[in-house]
Motif scaffolding. Sequence first.
Motif, PDB file in Angstrom:
ATOM      1  N   UNK A 391       0.813  -1.204   0.000  1.00 24.75           N
ATOM      2  CA  UNK A 391       0.000   0.000   0.000  1.00 24.75           C
ATOM      3  C   UNK A 391       0.855   1.266   0.000  1.00 24.75           C
ATOM      4  N   UNK A 392       1.924   1.259   0.764  1.00 21.04           N
ATOM      5  CA  UNK A 392       2.877   2.373   0.784  1.00 21.04           C
ATOM      6  C   UNK A 392       4.254   1.739   0.631  1.00 21.04           C
ATOM      7  N   UNK A 393       4.692   1.591  -0.590  1.00 20.40           N
ATOM      8  CA  UNK A 393       5.912   0.829  -0.881  1.00 20.40           C
ATOM      9  C   UNK A 393       7.110   1.374  -0.116  1.00 20.40           C
ATOM     10  N   UNK A 394       7.778   0.472   0.598  1.00 21.70           N
ATOM     11  CA  UNK A 394       8.849   0.871   1.512  1.00 21.70           C
ATOM     12  C   UNK A 394      10.014   1.548   0.796  1.00 21.70           C
ATOM     13  N   UNK A 395      10.496   0.937  -0.257  1.00 21.37           N
ATOM     14  CA  UNK A 395      11.704   1.450  -0.925  1.00 21.37           C
ATOM     15  C   UNK A 395      11.526   2.892  -1.368  1.00 21.37           C
ATOM     16  N   UNK A 396      10.466   3.155  -2.116  1.00 20.43           N
ATOM     17  CA  UNK A 396      10.259   4.484  -2.676  1.00 20.43           C
ATOM     18  C   UNK A 396       9.911   5.515  -1.605  1.00 20.43           C
ATOM     19  N   UNK A 397       9.046   5.142  -0.669  1.00 19.10           N
ATOM     20  CA  UNK A 397       8.581   6.127   0.312  1.00 19.10           C
ATOM     21  C   UNK A 397       9.609   6.429   1.388  1.00 19.10           C
ATOM     22  N   UNK A 398      10.355   5.418   1.830  1.00 17.99           N
ATOM     23  CA  UNK A 398      11.428   5.695   2.792  1.00 17.99           C
ATOM     24  C   UNK A 398      12.518   6.541   2.158  1.00 17.99           C
ATOM     25  N   UNK A 399      12.798   6.274   0.875  1.00 23.02           N
ATOM     26  CA  UNK A 399      13.788   7.096   0.166  1.00 23.02           C
ATOM     27  C   UNK A 399      13.300   8.541   0.051  1.00 23.02           C
ATOM     28  N   UNK A 400      11.996   8.709  -0.197  1.00 23.59           N
ATOM     29  CA  UNK A 400      11.436  10.057  -0.280  1.00 23.59           C
ATOM     30  C   UNK A 400      11.518  10.789   1.045  1.00 23.59           C
ATOM     31  N   UNK A 401      11.208  10.078   2.130  1.00 27.27           N
ATOM     32  CA  UNK A 401      11.303  10.687   3.466  1.00 27.27           C
ATOM     33  C   UNK A 401      12.742  11.095   3.759  1.00 27.27           C
ATOM     34  N   UNK A 402      13.671  10.208   3.461  1.00 27.40           N
ATOM     35  CA  UNK A 402      15.091  10.505   3.696  1.00 27.40           C
ATOM     36  C   UNK A 402      15.539  11.721   2.901  1.00 27.40           C
ATOM     37  N   UNK A 403      15.123  11.792   1.652  1.00 25.12           N
ATOM     38  CA  UNK A 403      15.502  12.931   0.801  1.00 25.12           C
ATOM     39  C   UNK A 403      14.949  14.239   1.347  1.00 25.12           C
ATOM     40  N   UNK A 404      13.685  14.230   1.782  1.00 24.00           N
ATOM     41  CA  UNK A 404      13.065  15.456   2.297  1.00 24.00           C
ATOM     42  C   UNK A 404      13.705  15.911   3.603  1.00 24.00           C
ATOM     43  N   UNK A 405      13.976  14.952   4.505  1.00 26.02           N
ATOM     44  CA  UNK A 405      14.596  15.315   5.781  1.00 26.02           C
ATOM     45  C   UNK A 405      16.029  15.803   5.590  1.00 26.02           C
ATOM     46  N   UNK A 406      16.718  15.230   4.615  1.00 23.93           N
ATOM     47  CA  UNK A 406      18.066  15.707   4.291  1.00 23.93           C
ATOM     48  C   UNK A 406      18.004  17.135   3.770  1.00 23.93           C
ATOM     49  N   UNK A 407      17.007  17.397   2.937  1.00 26.37           N
ATOM     50  CA  UNK A 407      16.813  18.749   2.410  1.00 26.37           C
ATOM     51  C   UNK A 407      16.550  19.737   3.551  1.00 26.37           C
ATOM     52  N   UNK A 408      15.869  19.269   4.597  1.00 28.77           N
ATOM     53  CA  UNK A 408      15.554  20.117   5.749  1.00 28.77           C
ATOM     54  C   UNK A 408      16.767  20.389   6.623  1.00 28.77           C
TER      55      UNK A 408
END
Length: 459
Positions: A391-408
């Motif tokens: 439902x919320x694919x781990x690979x893509x969504x965890x990578x997205x979270x990591x990218x956003x938090x890194x940007x922050x």
Amino acid sequence: MKTKFILIAFTLIVQSLFSQDISGSWYGNLEAQGQKILLVFNIEKVENNYKSNFDSPMQGAKGIPIEKTTFENNELTFDASKLGITYKGKLTTDKIEGNFSQNGMNLPLILTRNNETEELKRPQTPKPPFSYNANNVSFKNDLQGNLLAGTIAEPKNFNKSKPILVMITGSGAQNRDEELFGHKPFLVIADDLAKKGIATLRLDDRGIGGSEKGKEGATSADFATDINSAVNYLTKNGYKNIGLIGHSEGGMIAPMVANMNKNVKFLVLIAGPGIPITDLITKQNYDIGKISGADENALKTNEEINKKLYLFVNNYKGNNLKSDAKTTILNDLKKLPESQIPKDKIEETAENQAKQISSPWFQYFIKYNPDINLSKIKIPVLAIDGSLDLQVSAKENLAGIKSSLTKAGNKHFETIEFDGLNHLMQTAKTGNPSEYAQIEETISPKVLDKISSWVLSLK
């Protein structure tokens, strides 16, 4: 985003024939995608007619009202066209045999007087007496005024400088335990954390349990104001170390609230979105369809139709989204072969899909990009998911979270993909949502241990 698993509402119009009384409870197992869903229809005689409601015990739903019911010539008809549902069954001596239809899907459904289903085994569900305090509380949304009800579970003699987490459920109205298919994951988490020295506040969603429904057409942004009010309630009552723990859509709401309220000190995101929602649900539909055995060509066709529809909703500038969306959907459905959708179901399917996507909640949801809020989060974050989450694919969504938090510029976050776990963090075989009810485990002990150890490690 928890899949909308045939959350069924029926209308039962019942009239007597040959003085036969069909009032009482009728039980039936609806078999869909490899799982059995128990439905219980409760019929009460009122003068010469009947009124009814139904329960879906595995989903924690009870007393759902039925709009309309007919019983003529031994034929029972359920008409819930607003939800895309119809049922027609013939009464014999001791059972009603018929067909259940929802959004183009037709399934046999036999109702009997006997409840022959086995009690669901949920060994992790806590049972009293508890070794900690569990107190019911209520308060109002600071902005919208709707009453919210919940439970604070905290260790005895709790120091209010220690961590307390506000729990945020996933999509769909759920009770404070996030009850689904007999599982109570939020109760299990709250129990585990309390035993380890961590407090929680879990809430009934709007219109469920002790919480008021509030405004019509509420969106995730409105739900965020509920959670923000919960943080304010805890702050006013002396709690100083407040975090948020959100599952699925709750993992989308948590960063929204953290950016509203400086009293939020940390976040735990369980299977939360990290990529634009249009991309997330496109992959969700494909992955679940594939694991359920759908043909590759049909999957690709469906993907193209959905992408077109999502783009239509996101760019819509007209005055009647439902009507215009239905026209678009009808045109696409008429191009599909009979094997994918029966011609006599096209109109009904288009009507129901148009209704769903034109709802305020869906319009907000489909346009949302988690990066908007995640890219501003600087407080500690733990983001977890399972490798079998379809439902919320781990690979893509965890990578997205990591990218956003890194940007922050966030210096204190951790992302973990747990091998072999599904969207509910259960140990699974395939990740297919049809397994959720069949698995006895409510949530993997590995997840419980990680959440508690991470929270306790915060300084």
